[in-house]
Design an enzyme around this catalytic site. Structure first.
Site, PDB file in Angstrom:
ATOM      1  CG  MET A 122     -16.880   8.986  40.334  1.00  0.00           C
ATOM      2  SD  MET A 122     -16.189   7.944  39.039  1.00  0.00           S
ATOM      3  CE  MET A 122     -17.598   6.895  38.669  1.00  0.00           C
ATOM      4  CG  MET A 161     -19.275  -0.494  45.043  1.00  0.00           C
ATOM      5  SD  MET A 161     -20.244   0.459  43.859  1.00  0.00           S
ATOM      6  CE  MET A 161     -19.362   0.220  42.328  1.00  0.00           C
ATOM      7  CG  MET A 215     -17.891   6.007  44.087  1.00  0.00           C
ATOM      8  SD  MET A 215     -18.097   5.461  42.387  1.00  0.00           S
ATOM      9  CE  MET A 215     -19.497   6.482  41.937  1.00  0.00           C
ATOM     10  CG  ASP A 235     -22.159   6.625  39.393  1.00  0.00           C
ATOM     11  OD1 ASP A 235     -22.226   5.994  40.460  1.00  0.00           O
ATOM     12  OD2 ASP A 235     -22.646   6.207  38.314  1.00  0.00           O
ATOM     13  CB  SER A 290     -25.458   4.671  36.263  1.00  0.00           C
ATOM     14  OG  SER A 290     -24.314   5.507  36.304  1.00  0.00           O
ATOM     15  CG  HIS A 305     -26.742   5.242  40.384  1.00  0.00           C
ATOM     16  ND1 HIS A 305     -26.824   4.828  41.697  1.00  0.00           N
ATOM     17  CD2 HIS A 305     -25.432   5.163  40.053  1.00  0.00           C
ATOM     18  CE1 HIS A 305     -25.615   4.507  42.140  1.00  0.00           C
ATOM     19  NE2 HIS A 305     -24.747   4.698  41.157  1.00  0.00           N
ATOM     20  CG  ASP A 358     -23.272   0.993  40.989  1.00  0.00           C
ATOM     21  OD1 ASP A 358     -23.308   0.833  39.757  1.00  0.00           O
ATOM     22  OD2 ASP A 358     -22.905   2.051  41.534  1.00  0.00           O
ATOM     23  CG  HIS A 399     -22.374   5.435  44.096  1.00  0.00           C
ATOM     24  ND1 HIS A 399     -21.975   4.502  43.157  1.00  0.00           N
ATOM     25  CD2 HIS A 399     -21.608   5.200  45.203  1.00  0.00           C
ATOM     26  CE1 HIS A 399     -21.011   3.747  43.676  1.00  0.00           C
ATOM     27  NE2 HIS A 399     -20.769   4.153  44.903  1.00  0.00           N
TER      28      HIS A 399
HETATM   29  C1  DX5 Z   1     -19.099   2.743  38.813  1.00  0.00           C
HETATM   30  C2  DX5 Z   1     -20.402   3.403  39.075  1.00  0.00           C
HETATM   31  C3  DX5 Z   1     -21.562   2.781  38.411  1.00  0.00           C
HETATM   32  C4  DX5 Z   1     -21.487   2.724  36.901  1.00  0.00           C
HETATM   33  C5  DX5 Z   1     -22.100   1.417  36.517  1.00  0.00           C
HETATM   34  O1  DX5 Z   1     -18.176   3.128  39.759  1.00  0.00           O
HETATM   35  O2  DX5 Z   1     -20.696   3.414  40.458  1.00  0.00           O
HETATM   36  O3  DX5 Z   1     -22.793   3.368  38.824  1.00  0.00           O
HETATM   37  O4  DX5 Z   1     -22.151   3.754  36.250  1.00  0.00           O
HETATM   38  O5  DX5 Z   1     -21.933   1.235  35.158  1.00  0.00           O
HETATM   39  P1  DX5 Z   1     -22.302  -0.127  34.429  1.00  0.00           P
HETATM   40  O6  DX5 Z   1     -23.764  -0.384  34.674  1.00  0.00           O
HETATM   41  O7  DX5 Z   1     -21.976   0.154  33.014  1.00  0.00           O
HETATM   42  O8  DX5 Z   1     -21.451  -1.202  35.040  1.00  0.00           O
HETATM   43 ZN    ZN Z   2     -22.720   4.080  41.037  1.00  0.00          ZN
END
Ligand code: DX5
Ligand code: ZN
Length: 222
Positions: free
Chosen positions: A35, A135, A66, A33, A8, A31, A173, A64
């Site tokens: 947001m 998650m 969010m 993210d 990620s 990956h 994740d 991903h």
């Molecule tokens: C959190 C993200 C993850 C995050 C995971 O909401 O969806 O993808 O980057 O980070 P680690 O591996 O540090 O838990």
């Molecule tokens: Zn993620």
């Protein structure tokens, strides 16, 4: 499909994204993210950045989302070049319609559930999805502790997919690292997101190989 590792970039240096993407070029997926500061209390990046990342990344991009209103936004991430698009069940009005749109655009269709969301509503429509993201932390931030309470969800989904003879990928994740990846793998997960575990390592490529090795061993597929 065997074990796959998806670093990620939430844990990468956002001022040196290309450098940090190329530093994990032995990964199966990248990956990303997304947001929106509404669905989760954090803000990262959006369509134009994903579009450029997809152009320069040597591996396929796993977005991903969010974000709110994935019914509107998710297909645009497929059009921006993401090979896999994951949206959150909690934010979706019509999850099956979104999945169909994504597949029609040539992307893998994936749905995510937060720790408080049960898997049951997904079981009847499982074949509409190529992947389910379970998650294993509350979405929004990297560096949190893995929640082992989520393992039964992986087992339930794995069994339900087998009953339907559906080649469903399961992704975990949040908090995935050397000390947690084996139990997730044994529970049926095969696609592992790792942010801080990979980007916090001195040798990122070696860390990816090590995570892959531990997950394979626990999965029993060598
Ligand atoms: C959190 C993200 C993850 C995050 C995971 O909401 O969806 O993808 O980057 O980070 P680690 O591996 O540090 O838990
Ligand atoms: Zn993620």
């Amino acid at each position: 499909m065997g074990i796959q590792i998806a670093p990620s970039i939430l844990a990468a240096d956002f001022a040196n994204l290309e450098r940090d993407i190329l530093a994990v070029d032995n990964a199966d997926w990248l990956h990303v993210d997304v947001m929106d500061a509404h669905f989760v209390p954090n803000l990262t990046l959006g369509l134009p950045v994903v579009e450029r990342i997809a152009q320069i990344a040597p591996m396929p991009v796993d977005t991903h989302l969010m974000i709110e209103d994935p019914d509107h936004w998710a297909p645009q991430y497929a059009e921006a070049g993401a090979a896999s698009v994951t949206f959150h069940l909690e934010a979706a009005r019509d999850p099956v319609a979104i999945a169909r749109d994504l597949r029609r655009l040539g992307a893998r269709a994936s749905v995510a559930i937060k720790p408080g969301t049960a898997v049951d509503p997904l079981l009847d429509v499982l074949t509409e999805f190529d992947m389910v993201l379970v998650m294993t932390v509350e979405p929004g931030f990297g560096g949190q502790d893995f929640m082992p309470d989520m393992l039964p969800k992986l087992r339930t989904l794995r069994e339900a997919a087998a009953e339907r003879d559906h080649d469903l990928w399961l992704q975990a994740d949040g908090g995935i690292a050397r000390d947690t990846i084996a139990e997730a793998s044994a529970a049926g997960c095969s696609v592992f997101v790792a942010g801080s575990a990979v980007y916090g390592a001195d040798d990122r490529r070696a860390e990816i190989e090590e995570l892959r090795r531990i997950a394979r061993e626990a999965h029993g597929d060598g």
